[in-house]
Design a protein around this motif. Structure first.
Motif, PDB file in Angstrom:
ATOM      1  N   ASP A   1     -10.740   7.440  -6.232  1.00 50.13           N
ATOM      2  CA  ASP A   1     -10.752   7.139  -4.793  1.00 50.13           C
ATOM      3  C   ASP A   1     -11.974   6.290  -4.464  1.00 50.13           C
ATOM      4  OD1 ASP A   1      -9.639   8.464  -1.906  1.00 50.13           O
ATOM      5  OD2 ASP A   1     -11.717   7.783  -1.913  1.00 50.13           O
ATOM      6  N   GLY A   2     -11.756   5.254  -3.699  1.00 47.56           N
ATOM      7  CA  GLY A   2     -12.849   4.336  -3.336  1.00 47.56           C
ATOM      8  C   GLY A   2     -13.956   5.042  -2.574  1.00 47.56           C
ATOM      9  N   LYS A   3     -15.199   4.736  -2.928  1.00 52.06           N
ATOM     10  CA  LYS A   3     -16.345   5.351  -2.243  1.00 52.06           C
ATOM     11  C   LYS A   3     -16.625   4.600  -0.946  1.00 52.06           C
ATOM     12  CE  LYS A   3     -19.698   8.121  -1.647  1.00 52.06           C
ATOM     13  NZ  LYS A   3     -19.245   9.365  -0.999  1.00 52.06           N
TER      14      LYS A   3
ATOM     15  N   PHE B   1     -14.796   3.574   1.494  1.00 52.41           N
ATOM     16  CA  PHE B   1     -13.965   2.393   1.711  1.00 52.41           C
ATOM     17  C   PHE B   1     -13.690   2.124   3.187  1.00 52.41           C
ATOM     18  CE2 PHE B   1     -11.800  -0.001  -1.855  1.00 52.41           C
ATOM     19  CZ  PHE B   1     -12.911   0.081  -2.671  1.00 52.41           C
TER      20      PHE B   1
ATOM     21  N   ASP C   1      -7.113   3.645  -0.688  1.00 51.38           N
ATOM     22  CA  ASP C   1      -8.125   3.346  -1.718  1.00 51.38           C
ATOM     23  C   ASP C   1      -8.040   4.330  -2.883  1.00 51.38           C
ATOM     24  OD1 ASP C   1      -9.049   5.631  -0.437  1.00 51.38           O
ATOM     25  OD2 ASP C   1     -11.151   5.010  -0.490  1.00 51.38           O
TER      26      ASP C   1
HETATM   27 MG    MG Z   1     -12.328   6.745  -0.271  1.00 50.86          MG
END
Ligand code: MG
Ligand code: ATP
Ligand code: ATP
Ligand code: MG
Ligand code: MG
Ligand code: MG
Length: 238
Positions: A29-31, A33, A77
């Protein structure tokens, strides 16, 4: 190679093995995002370029590990990579699986960025990074429910976000007004608001936004009703 007297420090390393004979999901999972998407002016609620970039990265991950993969599913994300229950990849070491998949995904994201955002340069102060976790699911029923959970999440989030942003972008509401209007509404009421206030039929929204993206072990990209096809998707992997 001769062992030094310092070699003993290796004993402090603990090896975390994932349970045998369980389906492994590696979810990345995108940090931050929310912030990332703001900085790079993603279209709201769905930036098509960003979703296609995610899909391209995931496809490369799937193809790299295709003998161990069942499928991958992504939205927003995040991406989930589902591995066969008898996979022996990295001897089922948690840290190897988690870190190698997420770093392969991330390096692809940076490498492929210019292909999907040709006019936007990545800023060294706003580089993409992702978290990652491995979770074991004990049987076919729970792994099907896992995928269904992500699919339903995609639907719930996308419906909410679609109406929310339309109320702001088309009806000129403030964030607070849109939030208040949607508070406590069920799915059908949201679709009704979208139709009457914004003249948009939710059914006509792009399939990728409504259904998320599924990548088969062969690297094929699909936007399908996961719940309707759940048995089909896991056929042969039980
Ligand atoms: Mg995220
Ligand atoms: P965390 O670091 O805890 O994951 P986050 O800011 O990444 O925090 P998420 O819950 O993962 O929060 O949500 C991702 C957010 O990124 C979405 O809410 C949305 O704002 C944005 N986002 C991701 N993908 C897209 C996209 N394709 N188009 C537009 N916005 C996107
Ligand atoms: P694993 O995936 O298990 O880590 P590996 O091939 O990466 O396998 P390592 O023990 O990590 O094995 O060793 C890294 C190898 O990479 C070195 O043995 C060397 O061959 C090569 N290497 C790494 N950095 C350099 C460098 N700066 N210059 C030349 N060779 C390098
Ligand atoms: Mg999060
Ligand atoms: Mg997310
Ligand atoms: Mg190495």
């Amino acid at each position: 190679m001769a062992k030094s007297r310092f070699e003993y420090v290796r004993q402090f390393e603990s090896q975390n093995l994932l349970l045998p004979q369980t389906y492994i999901v590696v979810r990345i999972d995108g940090k931050k995002f929310h912030e990332f998407s703001k900085f790079y002016n993603f279209n709201k609620p769905n930036d098509e370029r960003a979703l296609k970039l995610m899909n391209a990265c995931a496809k490369n991950v799937v193809l790299t590990y295709k003998t161990d993969m069942i499928l991958a599913f992504g939205e927003s994300d995040e991406y989930s990579f589902i591995l066969k229950k008898d996979s022996q990849l990295y001897n089922r070491r948690y840290d190897k699986l988690s870190t190698l998949i997420v770093s392969l995904f991330t390096s692809n994201y940076v490498h492929l960025w210019p292909k999907f955002f040709p006019d936007v340069q990545l800023s060294p102060k706003h580089l993409p990074f992702f978290d990652s976790r491995c979770v074991c699911y004990p049987n076919i029923a729970t792994i099907k429910d896992y995928l269904s959970w992500r699919f339903v999440d995609t639907h719930i989030n996308n419906l909410y976000n679609t109406v929310f942003w339309q109320l702001i972008q088309v009806c000129g509401m403030t964030n607070q007004e849109a939030e208040d209007k949607l508070s406590g509404t069920v799915s059908s009421e949201k679709q009704e608001i979208l139709f009457t206030d914004c003249k948009i039929n939710y059914n006509n929204e792009p399939e990728m936004y409504k259904k998320g993206s599924l990548i088969t072990k062969k690297g094929e990209l699909l936007h399908i009703d996961v719940i309707k096809q759940i048995d089909e998707l896991f056929k042969g992997f039980e």
